[in-house]
Design a protein around this motif. Structure first.
Motif, short mmCIF file in Angstrom:
data_model
loop_
_atom_site.label_atom_id
_atom_site.label_comp_id
_atom_site.label_asym_id
_atom_site.label_seq_id
_atom_site.Cartn_x
_atom_site.Cartn_y
_atom_site.Cartn_z
N VAL A 150 0.85 -1.19 0.00
CA VAL A 150 0.00 0.00 0.00
C VAL A 150 0.89 1.25 0.00
CG1 VAL A 150 -1.71 1.33 1.30
CG2 VAL A 150 -1.90 -1.16 1.19
N GLU A 151 0.65 2.12 -0.95
CA GLU A 151 1.35 3.40 -0.98
C GLU A 151 0.60 4.40 -0.12
OE1 GLU A 151 3.32 6.50 -4.22
OE2 GLU A 151 1.71 5.15 -4.86
N THR A 152 1.32 5.11 0.71
CA THR A 152 0.74 6.10 1.61
C THR A 152 1.46 7.43 1.40
OG1 THR A 152 2.25 5.92 3.50
CG2 THR A 152 0.59 4.19 3.26
N PRO A 153 0.97 8.51 2.01
CA PRO A 153 1.69 9.79 1.90
C PRO A 153 3.12 9.73 2.45
CG PRO A 153 -0.54 10.16 2.66
CD PRO A 153 -0.33 8.69 2.67
N ASP A 154 3.39 8.73 3.29
CA ASP A 154 4.72 8.60 3.89
C ASP A 154 5.56 7.51 3.24
OD1 ASP A 154 4.20 10.61 5.82
OD2 ASP A 154 3.06 9.15 7.01
N GLY A 155 5.06 6.91 2.16
CA GLY A 155 5.82 5.86 1.49
C GLY A 155 5.06 4.55 1.44
N LEU A 156 5.76 3.49 1.00
CA LEU A 156 5.14 2.17 0.86
C LEU A 156 5.16 1.41 2.17
CD1 LEU A 156 6.71 0.95 -2.52
CD2 LEU A 156 4.43 1.93 -2.17
N ILE A 157 4.09 0.66 2.41
CA ILE A 157 4.06 -0.27 3.53
C ILE A 157 3.71 -1.65 3.00
CG2 ILE A 157 3.53 1.43 5.32
CD1 ILE A 157 0.62 0.68 5.14
N GLU A 158 4.35 -2.67 3.55
CA GLU A 158 4.09 -4.05 3.16
C GLU A 158 3.34 -4.73 4.30
OE1 GLU A 158 6.72 -7.98 2.06
OE2 GLU A 158 7.14 -6.09 1.00
N LEU A 159 2.19 -5.31 3.96
CA LEU A 159 1.31 -5.87 4.98
C LEU A 159 1.32 -7.38 4.92
CD1 LEU A 159 -1.69 -3.45 4.33
CD2 LEU A 159 0.10 -3.22 6.06
N PRO A 160 1.84 -8.03 5.95
CA PRO A 160 1.84 -9.51 5.97
C PRO A 160 0.43 -10.05 6.05
CG PRO A 160 2.51 -8.63 8.11
CD PRO A 160 2.42 -7.46 7.18
N ARG A 161 0.26 -11.29 5.64
CA ARG A 161 -1.07 -11.91 5.65
C ARG A 161 -0.98 -13.22 6.43
NH1 ARG A 161 -3.17 -12.14 -0.28
NH2 ARG A 161 -5.16 -12.32 0.80
N ASN A 162 -0.82 -13.06 7.72
CA ASN A 162 -0.58 -14.22 8.58
C ASN A 162 -1.79 -15.14 8.67
OD1 ASN A 162 1.99 -13.18 9.19
ND2 ASN A 162 1.16 -11.89 10.80
N GLY A 163 -2.97 -14.60 8.39
CA GLY A 163 -4.17 -15.41 8.55
C GLY A 163 -4.56 -16.24 7.34
N VAL A 164 -3.91 -16.03 6.20
CA VAL A 164 -4.32 -16.77 5.00
C VAL A 164 -3.85 -18.21 5.06
CG1 VAL A 164 -4.35 -14.73 3.55
CG2 VAL A 164 -2.25 -16.04 3.73
N LYS A 165 -4.62 -19.09 4.44
CA LYS A 165 -4.33 -20.52 4.45
C LYS A 165 -3.56 -20.93 3.20
CE LYS A 165 -8.51 -21.63 7.10
NZ LYS A 165 -9.79 -22.40 7.09
N VAL A 166 -2.85 -22.02 3.31
CA VAL A 166 -2.18 -22.60 2.15
C VAL A 166 -3.23 -23.10 1.16
CG1 VAL A 166 -0.73 -24.52 1.38
CG2 VAL A 166 -0.11 -23.23 3.44
N GLY A 167 -3.02 -22.82 -0.12
CA GLY A 167 -4.00 -23.25 -1.12
C GLY A 167 -3.39 -23.32 -2.50
#
Length: 382
Positions: A150-167
């Motif tokens: 996600v790009e924000t006014p302060d730069g890029l942030i990377e958001l982990p997805r710890n809740g997603v399942k293997v598929g």
């Protein structure tokens, strides 16, 4: 002002957001023959309105999802025309192919087009995407989905997805209204937009309007959409004492408009019709959208053969065609004649990553309806 001859009267009966006095309510009950025949004015759920073409624009921020298509432009102009300050608006563009090098699905120029638009109108633009984009998600094989960026006014942030399942996917999204079957919209746009809201504390304590450009005329499914409702990122109407209070409304300002009204908005704004419409597409979705008709695939095969071959190769690899009839895109392209593209300028732009054409009409140039306007060839999700 450029004028398009309308084929119908402008939307006449606008629903008044319920604050009506009892006398008006009673008179309508008399007119329609009693309570059982009266369309409910109060929403079934708090903040939910099936029809809301005009709303109180008392918001701190308006986020306009900018695909680069006519309806997102119309939604932005609709907001501006109602006096909402441009200084409170920001454009969000979801990178369907991600930002890691894939070029499988979207138009080559579309990302740069949105950048040039942002500069032309002086409204900031922020990108967001699922890492590795459509192609990375499609190739998921006993693995987890990638992170959100996600790009924000302060730069890029990377958001982990710890809740997603293997598929495993290993096939294209299928042509369906269900967002589980047609996973591209949910995985690459809806989920990314939601996390763009919930990951930024700058929205806490604010009233935010989240704007998208769907229209009821496009399909029976979209005809059922609410025009105003709480966004998935809203917390104030989910909890009495939310830890991060956010008032987020989702508004579809052009939901009620007909196509000719949308083109009129673009003509009045003197916005050059986006390239896909100039080529004959009736929607500005992905170039190789899974909803493309046979004739669109034939046109891609004629003018953009590398794009057709890339999709064909994955169909062969998966052993599954996009079409539920079992025909591959290459087979479908042979069934019909392609669109004859006369706009060579637009065709050249379709192959270039850098957008070099005008955003708005040069002085003195007359606005012209593009070839794809009012077309019937499917070229986008419905």
């Amino acid at each position: 002002m450029n004028t398009i001859q309308p084929t119908s009267d402008r939307f006449d009966d606008q629903v008044i957001i319920p604050s009506m006095k009892n006398s008006i309510l009673n008179s309508q009950m008399d007119l329609f023959g009693g309570q059982e025949n009266l369309i409910a004015l109060e929403p079934a759920m708090p903040g939910v309105y099936f029809d809301a073409p005009e709303i109180d624009l008392d918001y701190d921020i308006a986020i306009v999802c900018m695909s680069g298509g006519k309806d997102s432009f119309a939604a932005l102009k609709y907001l501006l025309d109602r006096g909402f300050p441009p200084s409170k608006i920001e454009l969000w563009h979801h990178l369907v192919d991600g930002n890691e090098g894939s070029t499988l699905m979207d138009w080559a120029f579309i990302d740069d087009y949105c950048v040039k638009l942002s500069k032309a109108i002086g409204i900031p633009l922020y990108f967001s995407w699922l890492k590795h984009g459509f192609e990375g998600e499609m190739l998921k094989n006993s693995s987890k989905s990638h992170e959100h960026i996600v790009e924000t006014p302060d730069g890029l942030i990377e958001l982990p997805r710890n809740g997603v399942k293997v598929g495993t996917r290993l096939k294209f999204p299928q042509q369906a209204a269900s967002l589980q079957t047609r996973w591209c919209s949910s995985a690459l746009k809806i989920d990314v937009g939601r996390r763009g809201i919930t990951s930024q504390d700058r929205f806490v304590g604010k009233r935010v309007l989240f704007i998208t450009g769907e229209r009821r005329e496009e399909s029976g499914n979209r005809a059922k959409y609410n025009q105003l409702e709480p966004h998935a990122g809203d917390t104030l109407r989910k909890s009495k004492n939310p830890r991060k209070p956010r008032h987020i409304d989702a508004w579809r300002p052009v939901l009620h408009l007909r196509e000719e009204e949308v083109w009129q908005i673009l003509a009045d704004w003197e916005l050059v019709p986006p390239v896909p419409y100039r080529l004959g597409w009736n929607r500005s979705s992905c170039a190789t959208c899974v909803f493309n008709s046979d004739r669109i695939w034939a046109t891609i095969g004629e003018y953009l053969p590398d794009r057709l071959e890339a999709i064909s190769e994955y169909e062969r690899q998966f052993g599954t065609a996009i079409s539920r009839k079992g025909l591959t895109v290459a087979e479908r392209a042979k069934l019909v004649k392609p669109i004859e593209i006369d706009d060579k300028e637009a065709l050249l732009q379709a192959t270039s990553k850098e957008y070099t054409l005008p955003i708005f009409l040069p002085n003195g140039e007359k606005w012209k309806m593009p070839a794809g306007a009012f077309g019937t060839e499917s070229s986008g999700a419905n």
